[in-house]
Design a protein around this motif. Structure first.
Motif, PDB file in Angstrom:
ATOM      1  N   PHE A   1      12.036 -42.157   3.778  1.00 59.08           N
ATOM      2  CA  PHE A   1      11.406 -43.474   3.922  1.00 59.08           C
ATOM      3  C   PHE A   1      11.056 -43.593   5.411  1.00 59.08           C
ATOM      4  N   ILE A   2       9.769 -43.497   5.738  1.00 60.80           N
ATOM      5  CA  ILE A   2       9.360 -43.411   7.133  1.00 60.80           C
ATOM      6  C   ILE A   2       8.582 -44.664   7.525  1.00 60.80           C
ATOM      7  N   PHE A   3       9.162 -45.466   8.417  1.00 60.36           N
ATOM      8  CA  PHE A   3       8.462 -46.601   8.996  1.00 60.36           C
ATOM      9  C   PHE A   3       7.704 -46.095  10.224  1.00 60.36           C
ATOM     10  N   THR A   4       7.070 -46.999  10.938  1.00 56.89           N
ATOM     11  CA  THR A   4       6.208 -46.545  12.016  1.00 56.89           C
ATOM     12  C   THR A   4       6.985 -45.802  13.105  1.00 56.89           C
ATOM     13  N   LEU A   5       6.395 -44.703  13.537  1.00 58.04           N
ATOM     14  CA  LEU A   5       6.892 -43.896  14.651  1.00 58.04           C
ATOM     15  C   LEU A   5       5.700 -43.581  15.537  1.00 58.04           C
ATOM     16  N   THR A   6       5.929 -43.430  16.830  1.00 57.45           N
ATOM     17  CA  THR A   6       4.816 -43.135  17.729  1.00 57.45           C
ATOM     18  C   THR A   6       4.921 -41.769  18.391  1.00 57.45           C
ATOM     19  N   SER A   7       6.119 -41.231  18.459  1.00 55.77           N
ATOM     20  CA  SER A   7       6.295 -39.906  19.049  1.00 55.77           C
ATOM     21  C   SER A   7       5.872 -38.835  18.046  1.00 55.77           C
ATOM     22  N   GLU A   8       4.994 -37.939  18.490  1.00 57.33           N
ATOM     23  CA  GLU A   8       4.556 -36.865  17.590  1.00 57.33           C
ATOM     24  C   GLU A   8       5.722 -35.970  17.190  1.00 57.33           C
ATOM     25  N   LYS A   9       6.695 -35.805  18.079  1.00 58.65           N
ATOM     26  CA  LYS A   9       7.876 -35.013  17.729  1.00 58.65           C
ATOM     27  C   LYS A   9       8.624 -35.645  16.570  1.00 58.65           C
ATOM     28  N   ASP A  10       8.777 -36.964  16.602  1.00 56.52           N
ATOM     29  CA  ASP A  10       9.476 -37.658  15.522  1.00 56.52           C
ATOM     30  C   ASP A  10       8.689 -37.584  14.225  1.00 56.52           C
ATOM     31  N   ILE A  11       7.388 -37.787  14.321  1.00 62.47           N
ATOM     32  CA  ILE A  11       6.545 -37.725  13.121  1.00 62.47           C
ATOM     33  C   ILE A  11       6.581 -36.321  12.522  1.00 62.47           C
ATOM     34  N   GLU A  12       6.466 -35.323  13.385  1.00 64.38           N
ATOM     35  CA  GLU A  12       6.490 -33.932  12.898  1.00 64.38           C
ATOM     36  C   GLU A  12       7.827 -33.603  12.243  1.00 64.38           C
ATOM     37  N   ALA A  13       8.923 -34.118  12.809  1.00 62.21           N
ATOM     38  CA  ALA A  13      10.252 -33.799  12.290  1.00 62.21           C
ATOM     39  C   ALA A  13      10.464 -34.327  10.879  1.00 62.21           C
ATOM     40  N   CYS A  14       9.910 -35.478  10.574  1.00 66.22           N
ATOM     41  CA  CYS A  14      10.194 -36.059   9.257  1.00 66.22           C
ATOM     42  C   CYS A  14       9.036 -35.926   8.267  1.00 66.22           C
ATOM     43  N   THR A  15       8.042 -35.111   8.583  1.00 58.42           N
ATOM     44  CA  THR A  15       6.949 -34.886   7.637  1.00 58.42           C
ATOM     45  C   THR A  15       6.774 -33.415   7.273  1.00 58.42           C
ATOM     46  N   ARG A  16       7.785 -32.595   7.608  1.00 58.56           N
ATOM     47  CA  ARG A  16       7.644 -31.154   7.358  1.00 58.56           C
ATOM     48  C   ARG A  16       7.498 -30.824   5.874  1.00 58.56           C
ATOM     49  N   GLY A  17       7.999 -31.683   5.020  1.00 68.58           N
ATOM     50  CA  GLY A  17       7.925 -31.411   3.589  1.00 68.58           C
ATOM     51  C   GLY A  17       6.646 -31.881   2.939  1.00 68.58           C
ATOM     52  N   LEU A  18       5.721 -32.418   3.725  1.00 67.59           N
ATOM     53  CA  LEU A  18       4.487 -32.963   3.164  1.00 67.59           C
ATOM     54  C   LEU A  18       3.331 -31.971   3.247  1.00 67.59           C
ATOM     55  N   LYS A  19       2.582 -31.890   2.181  1.00 68.14           N
ATOM     56  CA  LYS A  19       1.326 -31.169   2.233  1.00 68.14           C
ATOM     57  C   LYS A  19       0.358 -31.982   3.099  1.00 68.14           C
ATOM     58  N   PHE A  20      -0.556 -31.313   3.825  1.00 69.46           N
ATOM     59  CA  PHE A  20      -1.456 -31.981   4.766  1.00 69.46           C
ATOM     60  C   PHE A  20      -0.654 -32.718   5.842  1.00 69.46           C
ATOM     61  N   GLN A  21       0.385 -32.071   6.331  1.00 69.12           N
ATOM     62  CA  GLN A  21       1.290 -32.719   7.278  1.00 69.12           C
ATOM     63  C   GLN A  21       0.552 -33.318   8.476  1.00 69.12           C
TER      64      GLN A  21
END
Length: 570
Positions: A494-514
């Motif tokens: 469950f991902i609310f807004t994040l602004t750091s690309e490192k944080d976004i990348e860390a929690c979207t690794r399981g998504l297609k079209f990451q």
């Protein structure tokens, strides 16, 4: 808007889809992070609008922009030119679409094709959402939020189901910046887990252990101004929880269980976990085993001190914490004992004595905490007994200690260690664990960072107990600081807004079209969350249901369950 409002002009199996608005006047009305339907020649596709942009010839656009800045005939000609060209695909508005799924006949499947050129795009109807995501039954599948309407200023009334039973089967993560809605969602999920326990005959019921930093699970959920907004899950389901607090004032005011710790059971590992919070030196930690041996030996051999407390293996920690200083018999022997202790420590090597003195001074700071008392009961043991054999879940509401990292770290560590030890002991004896346990852990990176993952009990639980039904509900603002192995173990995000690309990348690794989800997550509004994982059929952006509205609905179900009143569908 029932007819098509856009059409596909470009598509890639790796870069997503590009669509163009049919009507240039809709440019300021179309919203990102909303669902759309694409009608292909053979299949229907579900997509998410990730980004909106103008599609123009730069030289021609620049020239017309100069004319638009003028008044009169030049401006009217420029406007007519733009309208003409937009109908021809120039000076148009386009948007990037993340394809989520496709259908063929009545089956939904993962996207592995692209729609044909000029495929028409529609706003999804409620039936379309049900075809892709399934139906809400308020039994197993609950609606926790609404889809976002693709046309701004229009509210969607369509909810997407979340399978709560699948939430309880594995660890999950709630990530986002402060104030985005993580605690509201945490309370909603905890409430639905409690209801699932009541309404369903499961092989194992699920217990919750909630580390409640700011007392919003055990008492009142706050609004953005910090005012009480609605009952937390502990008050909503008072019969299902034992609520503890280390804050004695809070305990008396709200009738909570006072949480106390007997430090006699502390180990070297327990002190090591506080190293950063107490600014203990590496040398102090390295020598701690030797300090323990020396202190215990000297107290045990002393023939003047008669009380049994000085002869036990816990003498070292009570001495380091300063609890002996309140005893009259110790004060009489202090001038004799302390020089002997320091003399032995000095023999350990250069710097050993200085490290001892500074470390002891820092450790003695813990003595000021009222809940840490060798003369009171050890609530850690009581809580473990309740989690493994009792009937109720547990909330630890920290009250005035909510922002005290020492207190939070110590209590969370002690309980997780005992959970680990108890579970392993039962497993080694061939016992089946009676309950599943979900541990809601705020500020999870304090225990599951790359440096600490292999040193803490939470790391052990994450690695080795998930198959036994003890899992984590990780709540954090900085997912990039959590060990990647932990993130890989999460079943649901469950991902609310994040602004750091490192944080976004860390929690979207399981998504297609990451990569396409980077603008999606950074543009989420407060209380909007990207959900994906086992508990939802496809990724979705949800606007989380108003928490007060949710509590009214949920109280009705809960009260009927207590009264054994039949609810349709159960």
């Amino acid at each position: 808007m029932d007819k098509e409002f856009a059409y596909i002009i470009d598509a890639s199996s790796s870069r997503g889809l590009t669509a163009q608005l049919k009507d240039y006047n809709l440019t300021e009305d179309v919203a990102t992070n909303s669902l759309i339907i694409i009608e292909g020649a053979k299949r229907k596709y579900l997509g998410l609008i990730a980004e909106i942009f103008h599609s123009s010839g730069s030289d021609r656009a620049s020239e017309l922009a100069k004319q638009l800045a003028k008044e009169g005939e030049s401006r009217r000609i420029a406007e007519a030119t733009i309208k003409t060209y937009s109908n021809l695909g120039k000076f148009s508005t386009a948007f990037l679409i993340i394809p989520l799924a496709q259908t063929i006949k009545n089956s939904v499947e993962e996207v592995d094709t692209i729609p044909v050129h000029e495929s028409r795009i529609y706003l999804p109807k409620e039936k379309d959402i049900e075809n892709f995501y399934g139906k809400i039954d308020n039994k197993t599948n609950w609606g926790i939020g609404y889809t976002k309407h693709a046309i701004k200023d229009l509210d969607s009334k369509v909810k997407i189901p979340i399978n709560i039973e699948l939430i309880t089967r594995g660890s999950f993560g709630i990530f986002g910046k402060s104030g985005t809605g993580k605690t509201h969602l945490g309370n909603i999920l905890a409430s639905l887990i409690i209801l699932t326990n009541r309404f369903h005959d499961q092989n194992k019921k699920t217990k919750l252990l909630i580390f409640d930093m700011h007392s919003e699970y055990g008492l009142k959920v706050k609004d953005m101004q910090g005012n009480d907004y609605a009952d937390g899950v502990g008050l909503l389901f008072r019969n299902d929880f034992k609520i503890y607090t280390p804050d004695s004032t809070l305990a008396k005011e709200f009738g909570l269980e006072e949480f106390t710790i007997d430090p006699k059971d502390f180990t070297i590992e327990d002190i090591e976990i506080l190293k950063e919070n107490l600014n203990l030196s590496d040398a102090f930690i390295d020598y701690l085993g030797s300090y323990k041996r020396i202190i215990n030996h000297i107290f045990e051999k002393d023939t003047v001190l008669k009380d049994e407390i000085y002869k036990k293996d816990s003498s070292w920690i009570l001495y380091l914490l300063g609890f002996f200083e309140d005893r009259e018999d110790f004060e009489k022997r202090r001038s004799h004992l302390e020089p002997k202790i320091e003399e032995e420590i000095q023999r350990l090597g250069t710097g050993a004595l200085q490290s001892f003195r500074s470390g002891k001074a820092r450790l003695s700071q813990l003595k000021r905490y009222e809940f840490l008392n060798p003369n009171k009961k050890d609530c850690v043991k009581e809580i473990i007994e309740e989690l493994f054999k009792g009937e109720r879940s547990i909330i630890i509401s920290f009250g005035r200690y909510g922002d005290d990292a020492r207190v939070y770290t110590l209590i969370a560590h002690l309980l997780s260690k005992k959970i680990w030890q108890k579970a392993i002991s039962d497993i080694m004896e061939g016992k089946q664990l009676k309950y599943k346990v979900i541990i809601f852990l705020e500020e999870a990176h304090k225990f599951l960072s790359g440096e600490l993952y292999y040193k803490t009990a939470f790391g052990n639980i994450a690695r080795e107990l998930r198959k036994r039904g003890i899992v984590l509900g990780i709540i954090d603002q900085r997912p990039s600081q959590i060990h990647e192995d932990v993130l890989a173990m999460l079943w649901n995000y469950f991902i609310f807004t994040l602004t750091s690309e490192k944080d976004i990348e860390a929690c979207t690794r399981g998504l297609k079209f990451q990569s396409l989800f980077i603008p999606v997550i950074s543009n989420l509004k407060r209380k909007e969350t990207l959900v994906y994982g086992e508990a939802i059929k496809l990724p979705a952006i949800l606007s989380i249901i108003d928490y007060k509205e949710f509590t009214k609905e949920i109280k009705e179900y809960y009260e009927k369950s207590l009264l054994k009143i039949d609810i349709p569908g159960y």
